[in-house]
Design an enzyme around this catalytic site. Structure first.
Site, mmCIF file in Angstrom:
data_model
loop_
_atom_site.group_PDB
_atom_site.id
_atom_site.type_symbol
_atom_site.label_atom_id
_atom_site.label_comp_id
_atom_site.label_asym_id
_atom_site.label_seq_id
_atom_site.Cartn_x
_atom_site.Cartn_y
_atom_site.Cartn_z
ATOM 1 N N CYS A 1 0.832 -1.195 0.000
ATOM 2 C CA CYS A 1 0.000 0.000 0.000
ATOM 3 C C CYS A 1 0.875 1.256 0.000
ATOM 4 O O CYS A 1 1.999 1.240 0.488
ATOM 5 C CB CYS A 1 -0.926 0.087 1.206
ATOM 6 S SG CYS A 1 -1.972 -1.344 1.416
ATOM 7 N N ARG B 1 3.228 0.298 -5.331
ATOM 8 C CA ARG B 1 3.111 -0.348 -4.017
ATOM 9 C C ARG B 1 1.805 -1.116 -3.846
ATOM 10 O O ARG B 1 1.647 -1.867 -2.895
ATOM 11 C CB ARG B 1 3.193 0.710 -2.914
ATOM 12 C CG ARG B 1 4.453 1.522 -2.929
ATOM 13 C CD ARG B 1 4.402 2.583 -1.881
ATOM 14 N NE ARG B 1 4.631 2.023 -0.576
ATOM 15 C CZ ARG B 1 5.810 1.950 0.001
ATOM 16 N NH1 ARG B 1 6.882 2.422 -0.607
ATOM 17 N NH2 ARG B 1 5.957 1.426 1.191
ATOM 18 N N TRP C 1 -2.982 -2.683 -1.520
ATOM 19 C CA TRP C 1 -2.617 -4.057 -1.860
ATOM 20 C C TRP C 1 -3.236 -4.879 -0.747
ATOM 21 O O TRP C 1 -2.793 -4.830 0.405
ATOM 22 C CB TRP C 1 -1.101 -4.203 -1.898
ATOM 23 C CG TRP C 1 -0.646 -5.560 -2.311
ATOM 24 C CD1 TRP C 1 -0.451 -6.004 -3.598
ATOM 25 C CD2 TRP C 1 -0.299 -6.659 -1.459
ATOM 26 N NE1 TRP C 1 -0.023 -7.315 -3.587
ATOM 27 C CE2 TRP C 1 0.077 -7.742 -2.286
ATOM 28 C CE3 TRP C 1 -0.283 -6.844 -0.083
ATOM 29 C CZ2 TRP C 1 0.473 -8.971 -1.785
ATOM 30 C CZ3 TRP C 1 0.112 -8.078 0.422
ATOM 31 C CH2 TRP C 1 0.484 -9.125 -0.430
ATOM 32 N N ASN D 1 -0.701 1.703 5.855
ATOM 33 C CA ASN D 1 0.142 0.717 5.176
ATOM 34 C C ASN D 1 0.737 -0.166 6.263
ATOM 35 O O ASN D 1 1.414 0.340 7.154
ATOM 36 C CB ASN D 1 1.257 1.443 4.397
ATOM 37 C CG ASN D 1 2.322 0.492 3.885
ATOM 38 O OD1 ASN D 1 2.036 -0.675 3.620
ATOM 39 N ND2 ASN D 1 3.542 0.980 3.752
ATOM 40 N N GLY D 2 0.482 -1.468 6.213
ATOM 41 C CA GLY D 2 1.007 -2.376 7.236
ATOM 42 C C GLY D 2 -0.063 -3.371 7.636
ATOM 43 O O GLY D 2 -1.063 -3.546 6.926
ATOM 44 N N GLU E 1 15.723 -17.304 -11.477
ATOM 45 C CA GLU E 1 15.262 -15.947 -11.783
ATOM 46 C C GLU E 1 14.420 -15.943 -13.068
ATOM 47 O O GLU E 1 13.393 -15.259 -13.140
ATOM 48 C CB GLU E 1 16.487 -15.009 -11.899
ATOM 49 C CG GLU E 1 16.215 -13.577 -12.290
ATOM 50 C CD GLU E 1 15.331 -12.813 -11.316
ATOM 51 O OE1 GLU E 1 15.015 -13.323 -10.229
ATOM 52 O OE2 GLU E 1 14.929 -11.690 -11.670
ATOM 53 N N LYS F 1 10.587 -14.682 -13.206
ATOM 54 C CA LYS F 1 10.134 -13.593 -14.093
ATOM 55 C C LYS F 1 8.935 -14.052 -14.910
ATOM 56 O O LYS F 1 7.967 -13.317 -15.075
ATOM 57 C CB LYS F 1 11.251 -13.164 -15.059
ATOM 58 C CG LYS F 1 12.362 -12.307 -14.510
ATOM 59 C CD LYS F 1 11.981 -10.887 -14.183
ATOM 60 C CE LYS F 1 11.596 -10.762 -12.754
ATOM 61 N NZ LYS F 1 12.668 -10.530 -11.796
ATOM 62 N N GLU G 1 5.737 -14.349 -12.623
ATOM 63 C CA GLU G 1 5.116 -13.112 -12.137
ATOM 64 C C GLU G 1 4.545 -12.256 -13.262
ATOM 65 O O GLU G 1 3.558 -11.575 -13.069
ATOM 66 C CB GLU G 1 6.049 -12.316 -11.217
ATOM 67 C CG GLU G 1 7.247 -11.673 -11.831
ATOM 68 C CD GLU G 1 8.005 -10.816 -10.803
ATOM 69 O OE1 GLU G 1 9.217 -10.672 -10.988
ATOM 70 O OE2 GLU G 1 7.414 -10.278 -9.859
ATOM 71 N N HIS H 1 16.257 -36.517 -10.124
ATOM 72 C CA HIS H 1 15.752 -36.836 -8.782
ATOM 73 C C HIS H 1 14.267 -36.503 -8.636
ATOM 74 O O HIS H 1 13.762 -36.395 -7.532
ATOM 75 C CB HIS H 1 16.582 -36.100 -7.727
ATOM 76 C CG HIS H 1 18.034 -36.477 -7.780
ATOM 77 N ND1 HIS H 1 18.483 -37.723 -7.448
ATOM 78 C CD2 HIS H 1 19.119 -35.779 -8.193
ATOM 79 C CE1 HIS H 1 19.789 -37.786 -7.626
ATOM 80 N NE2 HIS H 1 20.204 -36.615 -8.079
ATOM 81 N N LYS I 1 5.431 -3.589 -5.836
ATOM 82 C CA LYS I 1 6.876 -3.382 -5.949
ATOM 83 C C LYS I 1 7.577 -3.441 -4.601
ATOM 84 O O LYS I 1 8.634 -4.036 -4.458
ATOM 85 C CB LYS I 1 7.113 -2.025 -6.615
ATOM 86 C CG LYS I 1 8.569 -1.697 -6.881
ATOM 87 C CD LYS I 1 9.074 -2.482 -8.044
ATOM 88 C CE LYS I 1 10.541 -2.279 -8.302
ATOM 89 N NZ LYS I 1 11.101 -3.410 -9.049
HETATM 90 O O1 M6R Z 1 12.848 -4.460 -2.912
HETATM 91 P P1 M6R Z 1 13.418 -5.823 -2.722
HETATM 92 O O2 M6R Z 1 14.602 -6.082 -3.604
HETATM 93 O O3 M6R Z 1 13.751 -6.141 -1.291
HETATM 94 O O4 M6R Z 1 12.287 -6.833 -3.170
HETATM 95 C C1 M6R Z 1 12.422 -8.208 -2.998
HETATM 96 C C2 M6R Z 1 11.379 -8.964 -3.797
HETATM 97 O O5 M6R Z 1 10.099 -8.632 -3.345
HETATM 98 C C3 M6R Z 1 11.477 -8.661 -5.293
HETATM 99 O O6 M6R Z 1 12.734 -8.928 -5.796
HETATM 100 C C4 M6R Z 1 10.434 -9.485 -6.067
HETATM 101 O O7 M6R Z 1 10.766 -10.831 -6.004
HETATM 102 C C5 M6R Z 1 10.337 -8.982 -7.509
HETATM 103 N N1 M6R Z 1 8.976 -8.672 -7.835
HETATM 104 C C6 M6R Z 1 10.806 -9.973 -8.497
HETATM 105 O O8 M6R Z 1 10.742 -9.473 -9.794
#
Ligand code: M6R
Length: 606
Positions: free
Chosen positions: A2, A27, A74, A98-99, A479, A483, A486, A502, A601
């Site tokens: 948020c 956010r 969020w 926010n929290g 990674e 990607k 998400e 395995h 984010k």
């Molecule tokens: O701001 P941060 O690097 O601490 O965020 C960590 C993760 O939330 C962030 O890398 C998340 O996995 C991304 N959306 C991946 O693309």
């Protein structure tokens, strides 16, 4: 997560609140809302979806208050809906939050017994009613103080009061909050980025602090209710713009500027003349480090895994890696002889911050690798190594990943040199190679632009996909899968190629896309054998390599030929086709590239 904003001004605040909320959408973006004081009453407007929807509502039905609060949500407690959108208001107060309030159920029961009627399923509404209740008996500061003491959990709050109609109140515990100073107006925001178009004069609230903002002054109180003075920082104007320019979305801009990210990062740390790495007063004697523990979440955690391989190769220091949400609750003995490194783009990730906080409480050595240098994590750690990537707006982390890996690699080289674990000649050679990285990234970007859109089509109809690699390519496989998940909401698994037999090999069937990362390294032959096992079972292989001469299989669907590079630089180059692949699959599926569903984010809740 948020995002919150608050403004006290001598002119209407609505359009500035809307503009700031648009900046805060990274956010959270499932609903939005605003409250202002109009004719002595709280005027609240909320909607589901994006800030654009809220703007349309305000266009039809303007709200012209001189002070106001706004929110992008969020969802944590209660589905994304108009009624659960913030602000949450009573006759007397209006709150954005926010929290997470951990004791909200118990507080709700008590408040209901006192006659308060809850409209939403959120945890935030208890704050509204607690304040309303305490205000019956106490003055403003005391009512706020009593409310905050009643709450367990984390919060950054923006509050409006019907009775005190010239102030906005802010308070924080665990979630970030910044105060900004402008001409005839002052601001409250989840971060300085939200306030950027209005001011670069910022004060960050610390945990337990409260601020009372009017259009011509800001007062701060500590957790003991004592008035305090706080420093005003003047933030530098970013050399990067947070605008899309000619790009379709932020993500494509951020992918395509990774050669510049690398160039700026190398420039900051590498002394070009003396062929030396400068860590600017790194306060920890590398000779004294007994163990390094690297901690992060999501993509940042993947950069920690990559770093483990580099540190192990270049130094004799034992390395541990941990996911922040696990580390913070593990029963481990922290040691003053260890160095704890926290990796985070935003510097506000709640789990990473809590893990750092645990280390701070145990008085062990901490260092952070962050992009946002004014963030809570940067401000709380003993030493900061910025990645210098400029604002990253797309929710999927791309250029920050390159920056995180680069800073960690640079740190590994420097520590190795100081501990005399590599020769001066090797050290210089590594620096020369580092300087070649931006051009190699550029070359890879150019090469991939043409190939990836065709490859992406194969992923659309498939049941899922797999990403395989060994050694330094293993975290890149993770990674690549993250990607794709998400951005395109398609199932993808990342695996160390050697683990296939395995269990995961059972998933391979006719037509399943399998991305094989096989750079010219000590694992090459082994990875190629794993690739043959996939092909033999009908997998559609997309091979990414810089060793094409040795490949003798006709059954590879696509081969991407990466530029030649030093083995330690391959993770940077291998990452690029995977980012572009996820991007193009999402584009073909018409997904919201910069704001994937259910994500945000800056993950400021647990
Ligand atoms: O701001 P941060 O690097 O601490 O965020 C960590 C993760 O939330 C962030 O890398 C998340 O996995 C991304 N959306 C991946 O693309």
């Amino acid at each position: 997560m948020c995002g919150i904003i608050g403004i006290a001004s001598n002119k209407s605040v609505t359009s500035n609140i809307i503009n700031s909320l648009k900046k805060l959408e990274y956010r959270g973006y499932d609903s939005a809302g605003i409250a202002t004081i109009v004719n002595g009453n709280i005027d609240e407007k909320k909607c589901t979806g994006r800030v654009d929807n809220l703007e349309k509502i305000l266009f039809k039905n303007p709200s012209k208050g001189l002070l106001g609060i706004g929110h992008v949500r969020w969802a944590t407690h209660g589905i994304p809906s108009q009624v659960n959108a913030h602000p949450h208001s009573s006759e007397e107060v209006s709150v954005v939050h926010n929290g997470i309030i951990e004791n909200s159920n118990e507080l709700k029961k008590k408040l209901e017994q006192s006659g308060y009627k809850f409209k939403s399923q959120t945890d935030t509404e208890v704050i509204t009613f607690l304040l309303t209740d305490f205000l019956k008996e106490f003055d403003l500061v005391e009512a706020i103080n009593k409310t905050l003491k009643t709450l367990n959990g984390s919060f950054a709050l923006g509050i409006l009061f019907k009775k005190y109609d010239n102030i906005v109140v802010g308070a924080r515990r665990g979630s970030p909050l910044a105060v900004g100073y402008g001409p005839q107006e002052n601001y409250l925001g989840s971060d300085s980025y939200a306030l950027k178009s209005m001011t670069n004069k910022i004060t960050y609230l610390e945990d337990g602090e409260v601020c009372i903002i009017s259009n011509n002054k800001v007062d701060f109180y500590n957790s003991k209710n004592i008035k305090i003075n706080k420093k005003i920082l003047t933030l530098s104007n970013d050399k990067y713009t947070a605008e899309k320019g000619d790009y379709k979305d932020f993500m494509s801009k951020e992918i395509n500027e990774q050669n510049i990210t690398a160039k700026n990062c190398v420039k900051e740390y590498v002394d070009q003349l003396r062929k030396d790495i400068n860590l600017y007063n790194f306060p920890i004697q590398p000779k004294d480090i007994q163990k390094i523990i690297l901690i992060g979440c999501g993509t940042a955690y993947h950069s920690c895994i990559t770093a483990k391989y580099w540190f192990e190769e270049l130094t004799n220091i034992p390395i541990e890696i941990d996911i922040a949400s696990e580390f913070r609750y593990r029963k481990i003995k922290l040691s003053k002889k260890n160095l704890y490194i926290f990796v985070s783009q935003s510097g506000e990730t709640a789990d990473t911050f809590a893990a750092l906080d645990l280390c701070k409480k145990n008085k062990v050595k901490t260092c952070s690798v962050v992009n946002a240098v004014e963030s809570s994590i940067a401000r709380s750690s003993d030493f900061v190594l910025p990645i210098h990537a400029g604002p990253e707006i797309g929710v999927a982390s791309t250029k920050a990943f390159i920056g995180q890996m680069l800073v960690l690699y640079i740190l590994a080289i420097k520590i190795s040199q100081i501990r005399k674990e590599i020769s001066e000649t090797e050290y210089e050679k590594k620096i020369i190679d580092l300087k070649k990285l931006p051009d190699l990234i550029k070359k890879t970007l150019n090469y991939c632009q043409n190939n990836i859109p065709t490859i992406a089509k194969d992923f659309l109809k498939a049941k899922g996909s797999m990403f395989l690699g060994r050694g330094l390519s293993f975290p890149i496989a993770l990674e690549g899968a993250l990607k794709l998940k998400e951005l395109s909401y398609l199932h993808a698994e990342g695996y160390p190629a050697g683990e296939m037999k395995h269990g995961p090999l059972a998933l391979i069937e006719e037509g399943l896309p399998v991305v094989i990362l096989a750079p010219k390294d000590r694992y090459f032959e082994k990875t190629i054998s794993n690739m043959q096992e996939v092909i033999a079972r009908g997998g559609k292989v997309i091979l990414i390599t810089n060793e094409t001469k040795k490949i003798i299989s006709e059954n590879i669907r696509f081969t991407l030929e990466m530029p030649e590079s030093n083995e330690n630089l391959t993770p940077f180059l291998m990452t690029i086709p995977l980012q572009l692949l996820a991007y193009h699959v999402a584009l073909l599926k018409n997904c919201d590239i910069d704001k994937p569903r259910n994500l945000a984010k800056s993950v400021t809740v647990e």
